[in-house]
Design an enzyme around this catalytic site. Sequence first.
Site, PDB file in Angstrom:
ATOM      1  CB  SER A   1      35.404  41.577  33.617  1.00  0.00           C
ATOM      2  OG  SER A   1      36.603  41.487  35.011  1.00  0.00           O
TER       3      SER A   1
ATOM      4  CE  LYS B   1      35.474  43.033  37.879  1.00  0.00           C
ATOM      5  NZ  LYS B   1      35.994  42.496  37.087  1.00  0.00           N
TER       6      LYS B   1
ATOM      7  CB  SER C   1      39.138  42.298  33.594  1.00  0.00           C
ATOM      8  OG  SER C   1      38.580  41.069  33.211  1.00  0.00           O
TER       9      SER C   1
END
Lengths: 482, 493
Positions: free
Chosen positions: B151, B76, B175
């Site tokens: 997210s 990420k 998330s």
Amino acid sequence: MQWEVVIGLETHVQLQTKSKQFSGASTTYGAAPNTQACEVSIALPGVLPVLNKQAVDCAIKFGLAIDADIPPISVFSRKNYFYPDLPKGYQISQFELPVVGKGTVTILVPASKNTEAYEKVINITRAHLEEDAGKSVHGAVEGMSGIDLNRAGTPLLEIVTEPDMRSAAEAVAYAKKLHELVQWIGICDGNMQEGSFRCDVNVSVRPKGTEKFGTRREIKNLNSFKFMLQAIEYETQWQIETLEDGGTIQQATVLFNPDTGETRAMRSKEEANDYRYFPDPDLLPLAVTAADKARVMADMPMLPQALQAQFVRDYALSSYDANALTSSKAIADYFIATVQAGAEPKQAANWVMGAVSAKLNAEEKSILDSPLSATQLAALLKRISDGTISNNAAKQVFEAMWAGEGEVDAIIDAKGLKQVSDTGAIAAIIDGVLAANPAMVAEFKAGKEKAFNALVGQCMKASQGKANPAQVNELLKQKLSA
Amino acid sequence: MINSSLKQLSTALAAKQVSSVELTQAYLDRIDALNPHINAYITLDPAKSLAQAQAADAKIAAGEAQPLTGIPLAQKDIFCANGWRTTCGSKMLETFIAPYDAHVISQFDAVGAVNLGKTNMDEFAMGSSNETSYFGGVKNPWDTTRVPGGSSGGSAAAVAARLCAAATGTDTGGSIRQPASLCGFTGLKPTYGLVSRFGMIAFASSLDQAGPMAKSAEDCAMMLNVMAGFDSRDSTSVQREKEDYTRGLAAMQADKPLQGLRIGLPKEYFADGLNAEVAKVIETAIAQYQALGAQIVEISLPNNNLSIPVYYVLAPAEASSNLSRYDGVRYGHRAADYTDLLDMYMKSRAEGFGAEVKRRILIGTYVLSAGYYDAYYLKAQQIRRLIAQDFTEAFKHCDVIMGPAAPSTAFKVGEKTNDPVAMYLEDLYTIAVNLAGLPGMSIPAGFVHTTEGKALPVGLQIIGNYFDEARMLNVGHAYQQVTDWHTRMPEGI
């Protein structure tokens, strides 16, 4: 109307640690810009603070030294504001729960024209740990401002007093005492030029005898005791005049300009930041245990107040003298060394606080740089107490020793300052004086005591100051009553 | 090969059936082909990835291989990786090259895993649909007209579309788990403090936690073995003995492997707000658990309805402060023209941050300001404690808690962008777990079919007690031994 000034101090003490408050970057002063700024110092994305345990120990040490409450838990908070030299956009400080709670510092206010010297207890409200900001550098690059983040994150202990001081002299006495204390316990190098010890002074005035505090203005960043005295005196006078002219005082932050000797407002309360303090979620609450305190205490030098008590008890010194002799560790060490070299304590105290201090002050020297060692001073004092030289002659010898002209006995010999203690020689001098001053003798016999002193004076003069005054007194008395 | 488990890949690498370079190249080729449709990656650097793969092959050849050596992983874009552009999904950091490694990155480096690239995400991890990314939204591989959740939407889509062997994510309010549910794979948010936050760009420090996103519970266990562990650079990192999260996974052969397990079902998780078809999938999964020997206990989390309002006070408060460092002074976006310092701050931040980030900075600044702090921030902290107590009470009666991970399946791109509150409700079942600091996980539990004939995944959430990840992974693994939802992959992207 009689006015009274009310003063409180906030002092930022830079702690003597190897690394920063929340990172491993070095804290050495004077390095090239941004060479001591690690990823935490420049607040890169993703970095986290880790508390420096050495800084915590410094805070605990200070708390123990002022006999303060040290709560089991304190909390780090974020003080949020934007400034180019504040890389995270917040300063990590302590807000609601500081590491050190209430304590006291006893100050010694020196004598002035109107007052005797006195002691006073100043209450410490709190002391908390925080990190320093960086520095904006103007003018290094044409038309631009530079940022040096070497200092960013340097550990500070902010020490806050109650509004207990009532004159500039008290404020300066407190600042000096604190300055000596933090060096005494080894948590700060005390270097004011490099910003290791900086004071913010809150000043307000009120009609003498009233209770309610006036509106205060805060003089920021004073880094010398001389400026502090000037700034407070100027600010006090300005506030009194403003009020007497029918004006009002607005709460404000002011700066002292050493060139003009004036204080000037830099921002008013209305412009003040809302710092939006909240507990820093990156740091756990700081726990201080009894074991931590014991560990730090074991490393504590004998504190000035303990040494003071010891001086009073063992050397029969007055509390005032003991306080003055413990105003710094170096002075205390010098005094102790003098006594250990054989000097009588009260006499040593008088000389250290008198002649030695006066000389050092005049030459703006620290006692560590004294040209006269404690052993040399003790040797000089020995020659007074064994009657070799008079007190007056000792002053001349002291000057000569200070100037590096040699050891005590050699100077006494060279200057011919040895006291005459031979009874026969003194008797001969007295006989001569009595024969030469029949009028004075007659006056004395008629009951005029003064005439006796005049005759002593004549004898001393005749001996060129070398006669032992005690012996002169005694023999003269005998001869006149014979 | 792309649908293989980490264990299978590891075995194949060790047996030299495939090299890490070949495997990495295969994923890079697949990314080349599919990423334009999905937008899962923000930054790719094939040369760097292949160099790592080469080093991994050398390690394997030298007999120094560890379970994840040579396996291509997606990271990420919230983790700083030395030499890699690290944007956090924001224009503010569009050109920021990280000069150091996050703890998570260095842990994977140390075992010789390959970094395939940095995945797309909601800007500064603020969003539940990946639509707030400055680098464009991510598409759900099961239906590219829909969002992947957020997210960690880029990592989610990359795992679902098999554009990596596994990925990392972060979970501040759901998330990892919500996108795992919407994209149909296994995602675990560990106990707060289990994985170091060092080098992970902060959104809300007291809630942020990194975790694995992978096909199965077993894969997650292998990932967590690398990610978990004490790190002195994060003061909230917990000092405890390292465990092997794969232990006990293989042993589960019995007819009723979960005999005696008490599953708590919070009635609040099955009330209004839960899509009926999703509810059906969850109920079927729970019946499956009963068949595996587990027993059901009804529990209550009475303060769960307060978790969203509490979160939207605390997370923005922390974020407003965490994001202050993006001021245009030292790095990141700086406006081209400005008149003075204040103007530079205002323009740089106005240009560098997107709308959702600005909204949260404003909320956070407001709730911390003088006169409002007690009413909002302090009150929210008090309720946070009550929410945590609800779980403590619940775990007296059960071993794990189960329920949906998200109230519905993946929604359409643009469907909720103009209604922030509807978007915030996406995290109704996940946020309380972050507020309490507990571990939570989502595993694929079935599908809901749309009228357009698309199959949309549904995730079952498993919440465990503090540091009970090993048990949760076992519970997930037992289910995955008797179901194949986790092996399904989207077709025709």
